[in-house]
Design an enzyme around this catalytic site. Sequence first.
Site, mmCIF file in Angstrom:
data_model
loop_
_atom_site.group_PDB
_atom_site.id
_atom_site.type_symbol
_atom_site.label_atom_id
_atom_site.label_comp_id
_atom_site.label_asym_id
_atom_site.label_seq_id
_atom_site.Cartn_x
_atom_site.Cartn_y
_atom_site.Cartn_z
ATOM 1 N N TYR A 191 0.378 11.900 -4.775
ATOM 2 C CA TYR A 191 -0.358 10.760 -4.311
ATOM 3 C C TYR A 191 0.056 9.498 -5.403
ATOM 4 C CZ TYR A 191 -3.723 6.731 -4.143
ATOM 5 O OH TYR A 191 -4.191 5.748 -4.038
ATOM 6 N N SER A 207 -1.717 0.981 -6.535
ATOM 7 C CA SER A 207 -2.629 1.524 -7.341
ATOM 8 C C SER A 207 -2.163 1.524 -8.787
ATOM 9 C CB SER A 207 -2.656 3.026 -6.869
ATOM 10 O OG SER A 207 -3.655 3.542 -7.897
ATOM 11 N N THR A 229 -2.331 3.722 -10.747
ATOM 12 C CA THR A 229 -1.938 4.879 -10.738
ATOM 13 C C THR A 229 -0.374 4.858 -11.046
ATOM 14 O OG1 THR A 229 -1.883 7.354 -10.357
ATOM 15 C CG2 THR A 229 -1.331 5.664 -8.553
ATOM 16 N N LYS A 259 2.672 6.207 -3.936
ATOM 17 C CA LYS A 259 2.499 4.599 -4.132
ATOM 18 C C LYS A 259 3.826 4.119 -4.925
ATOM 19 C CE LYS A 259 -1.544 4.270 -2.316
ATOM 20 N NZ LYS A 259 -1.512 3.803 -0.999
ATOM 21 N N LEU A 306 -16.021 8.803 -9.458
ATOM 22 C CA LEU A 306 -17.173 8.598 -10.132
ATOM 23 C C LEU A 306 -18.460 7.761 -9.518
ATOM 24 C CD1 LEU A 306 -18.442 9.170 -12.865
ATOM 25 C CD2 LEU A 306 -17.720 6.991 -13.770
HETATM 26 P P1 NAD Z 1 -9.873 4.970 2.792
HETATM 27 O O1 NAD Z 1 -9.539 6.537 3.143
HETATM 28 O O2 NAD Z 1 -11.469 4.665 2.930
HETATM 29 O O3 NAD Z 1 -9.209 4.021 3.856
HETATM 30 C C1 NAD Z 1 -8.011 4.607 4.377
HETATM 31 C C2 NAD Z 1 -7.846 4.310 5.925
HETATM 32 O O4 NAD Z 1 -6.522 4.677 6.482
HETATM 33 C C3 NAD Z 1 -8.842 5.378 6.704
HETATM 34 O O5 NAD Z 1 -9.812 4.525 7.336
HETATM 35 C C4 NAD Z 1 -8.233 6.344 7.177
HETATM 36 O O6 NAD Z 1 -8.710 6.816 8.318
HETATM 37 C C5 NAD Z 1 -6.673 5.507 7.614
HETATM 38 N N1 NAD Z 1 -5.547 6.125 7.700
HETATM 39 C C6 NAD Z 1 -4.988 7.410 6.979
HETATM 40 N N2 NAD Z 1 -3.774 7.526 7.359
HETATM 41 C C7 NAD Z 1 -3.634 6.911 8.473
HETATM 42 C C8 NAD Z 1 -2.432 6.831 9.398
HETATM 43 N N3 NAD Z 1 -1.330 7.511 9.138
HETATM 44 N N4 NAD Z 1 -2.630 6.101 10.767
HETATM 45 C C9 NAD Z 1 -3.421 5.411 10.752
HETATM 46 N N5 NAD Z 1 -4.732 5.346 9.735
HETATM 47 C C10 NAD Z 1 -4.649 6.157 8.583
HETATM 48 O O7 NAD Z 1 -9.342 4.580 1.506
HETATM 49 P P2 NAD Z 1 -9.733 3.318 0.686
HETATM 50 O O8 NAD Z 1 -10.274 3.738 -0.594
HETATM 51 O O9 NAD Z 1 -9.831 2.362 1.560
HETATM 52 O O10 NAD Z 1 -7.987 2.900 0.194
HETATM 53 C C11 NAD Z 1 -7.229 2.130 1.067
HETATM 54 C C12 NAD Z 1 -5.783 2.197 0.456
HETATM 55 O O11 NAD Z 1 -6.117 1.881 -0.934
HETATM 56 C C13 NAD Z 1 -5.216 3.500 0.589
HETATM 57 O O12 NAD Z 1 -3.838 3.233 0.736
HETATM 58 C C14 NAD Z 1 -5.316 3.861 -1.007
HETATM 59 O O13 NAD Z 1 -4.307 4.830 -1.321
HETATM 60 C C15 NAD Z 1 -5.439 2.554 -2.091
HETATM 61 N N6 NAD Z 1 -6.073 2.873 -2.956
HETATM 62 C C16 NAD Z 1 -7.374 3.157 -2.982
HETATM 63 C C17 NAD Z 1 -7.975 3.182 -4.230
HETATM 64 C C18 NAD Z 1 -9.444 3.729 -4.211
HETATM 65 O O14 NAD Z 1 -9.912 3.920 -5.672
HETATM 66 N N7 NAD Z 1 -10.058 3.619 -3.434
HETATM 67 C C19 NAD Z 1 -7.311 2.811 -5.358
HETATM 68 C C20 NAD Z 1 -6.102 2.474 -5.212
HETATM 69 C C21 NAD Z 1 -5.388 2.262 -4.351
HETATM 70 N N1 UFG Z 2 -15.086 11.284 -13.671
HETATM 71 C C1 UFG Z 2 -16.396 11.993 -14.333
HETATM 72 N N2 UFG Z 2 -16.835 12.699 -13.538
HETATM 73 C C2 UFG Z 2 -16.721 12.660 -12.093
HETATM 74 C C3 UFG Z 2 -15.945 11.777 -11.372
HETATM 75 C C4 UFG Z 2 -14.933 11.190 -12.357
HETATM 76 O O1 UFG Z 2 -16.510 12.097 -15.439
HETATM 77 O O2 UFG Z 2 -17.333 13.650 -11.200
HETATM 78 C C5 UFG Z 2 -14.398 10.216 -14.694
HETATM 79 C C6 UFG Z 2 -12.838 10.526 -14.559
HETATM 80 O O3 UFG Z 2 -12.748 11.652 -15.533
HETATM 81 C C7 UFG Z 2 -12.455 9.230 -15.116
HETATM 82 C C8 UFG Z 2 -13.514 8.121 -14.564
HETATM 83 O O4 UFG Z 2 -14.728 9.051 -14.109
HETATM 84 O O5 UFG Z 2 -12.496 8.873 -16.509
HETATM 85 C C9 UFG Z 2 -12.988 7.588 -13.306
HETATM 86 O O6 UFG Z 2 -12.730 8.487 -12.308
HETATM 87 P P1 UFG Z 2 -12.510 8.521 -10.783
HETATM 88 O O7 UFG Z 2 -11.915 9.590 -10.049
HETATM 89 O O8 UFG Z 2 -13.357 7.525 -10.273
HETATM 90 O O9 UFG Z 2 -10.959 7.521 -11.056
HETATM 91 P P2 UFG Z 2 -9.453 7.634 -11.356
HETATM 92 O O10 UFG Z 2 -9.326 6.450 -12.088
HETATM 93 O O11 UFG Z 2 -9.415 8.897 -11.914
HETATM 94 O O12 UFG Z 2 -8.809 7.437 -10.002
HETATM 95 C C10 UFG Z 2 -8.983 6.407 -9.099
HETATM 96 C C11 UFG Z 2 -8.469 6.767 -7.726
HETATM 97 C C12 UFG Z 2 -6.941 6.805 -7.881
HETATM 98 C C13 UFG Z 2 -6.439 5.560 -8.145
HETATM 99 C C14 UFG Z 2 -6.942 5.103 -9.737
HETATM 100 C C15 UFG Z 2 -6.419 3.818 -10.043
HETATM 101 O O13 UFG Z 2 -8.925 8.063 -7.427
HETATM 102 O O14 UFG Z 2 -6.569 7.107 -6.363
HETATM 103 O O15 UFG Z 2 -8.150 5.136 -9.665
HETATM 104 O O16 UFG Z 2 -6.586 3.045 -9.111
HETATM 105 F F1 UFG Z 2 -4.975 5.813 -8.270
#
Ligand code: NAD
Ligand code: UFG
Length: 331
Positions: free
Chosen positions: A148, A124, A126, A152, A199
């Site tokens: 979290y 991520s 992050t 990562k 968001l």
């Molecule tokens: P998601 O929650 O939709 O998908 C994650 C999946 O993993 C789910 O289907 C959940 O049931 C499964 N899971 C969790 N723990 C498990 C375990 N111990 N065993 C088996 N299955 C398990 O999330 P997503 O948005 O698709 O994210 C996928 C990956 O990408 C995650 O690792 C997340 O941290 C990473 N990521 C997501 C974002 C984002 O904004 N969505 C950003 C950066 C990184």
């Molecule tokens: N925001 C609002 N209102 C809301 C939700 C979000 O104003 O109700 C703003 C936040 O303050 C931020 C922007 O919208 O400025 C994006 O926020 P998100 O929560 O959608 O995303 P983040 O960038 O905070 O975090 C996401 C994932 C993290 C990941 C990161 C980088 O939640 O897990 O992107 O990939 F690490």
Amino acid sequence: MNILITGGAGFIGSHTCVALLEAGHSVVVADNLCNSSAAALERVRQITGKELLFYQIDVTAAALVEGIFKKHRFDGVIHFAGLKAVGESVEQPLEYYYNNTVSTMVLAAACRKYGVKRFVFSSSATVYGENEVPFVETMALRPAANPYGRTKAMSEQILSDAARAEPGWAVALLRYFNPVGAHESGLIGEAPTGVPNNLMPYITQVARGKLAKLRIFGDDYPTIDGTGVRDYIHVCDLAEGHLRALEGLRPGVHRYNLGTGRGTSVLQLVKAFEKANGLKLPCEIAARRPGDIAESYADVSKAERELGWKARRDLVQMCRDAWRFEQGAEI
Ligand code: NAD
Ligand code: UFG
């Protein structure tokens, strides 16, 4: 290739299943469905017209994971499975550290035992934390100060060390920026349980009338209009990034930013969503959300240069596809 996809029923995983199946690969999904539903996999079958195998298991359970490796000969693993809610990770740190790092170790150990050398990991943006934008892969990591973010950075470290000890291992650490949107069919997308943290799902639920109004967290950041800036990427572009990373992976450890390289503020995203879908979103300015940074966007030149991958879909498509999914599917 025959690929194990952990977390394949989730948001990004399900779109990646589609991309891999459409490219002719075979897919085995391992997911405990803690944040998803098997219906998403049914939709993947429907979109692609192809079969995939599914095991409902927890990938922190070494014996269950080994059981799958014994049954199938994998060419690679894509490890999406993880818990991802930043706020929840502060309240339940042990669950987050356990789930996200143990799953990585269990899978890496199974890969070593069964001779699987390709590993693609969901990292991520992050991990960059308070660095200067645009974020570049060579920067020293400063993971956001929450469990979290640390899981990562730790998982990246674990995989890097494991790869150094195993000749021929090829590891891609993919640092996602802000994945949004949905498959253009409207059949799969982001279906968060409870009130969304992020968001775009919050916006689509306000548009649907499920939530009263959007709270914009802070309008006094040093950004173009005072609201937070992020690099939103269409989930289908992200899925294609996984395909390219998997197919182009060479031995060694490779870090790639998967974003568009463009920053968009909260207000700009709200306006884009309203324009793309002909809607008006009720909004109010609220206090900053603790832990948020002002700006996050990627330098995407490495992925383009080495993987020949570039995000193609624009903000309009992200907004339209997210809204189409919200209106249709309840999965
Ligand atoms: P998601 O929650 O939709 O998908 C994650 C999946 O993993 C789910 O289907 C959940 O049931 C499964 N899971 C969790 N723990 C498990 C375990 N111990 N065993 C088996 N299955 C398990 O999330 P997503 O948005 O698709 O994210 C996928 C990956 O990408 C995650 O690792 C997340 O941290 C990473 N990521 C997501 C974002 C984002 O904004 N969505 C950003 C950066 C990184
Ligand atoms: N925001 C609002 N209102 C809301 C939700 C979000 O104003 O109700 C703003 C936040 O303050 C931020 C922007 O919208 O400025 C994006 O926020 P998100 O929560 O959608 O995303 P983040 O960038 O905070 O975090 C996401 C994932 C993290 C990941 C990161 C980088 O939640 O897990 O992107 O990939 F690490």
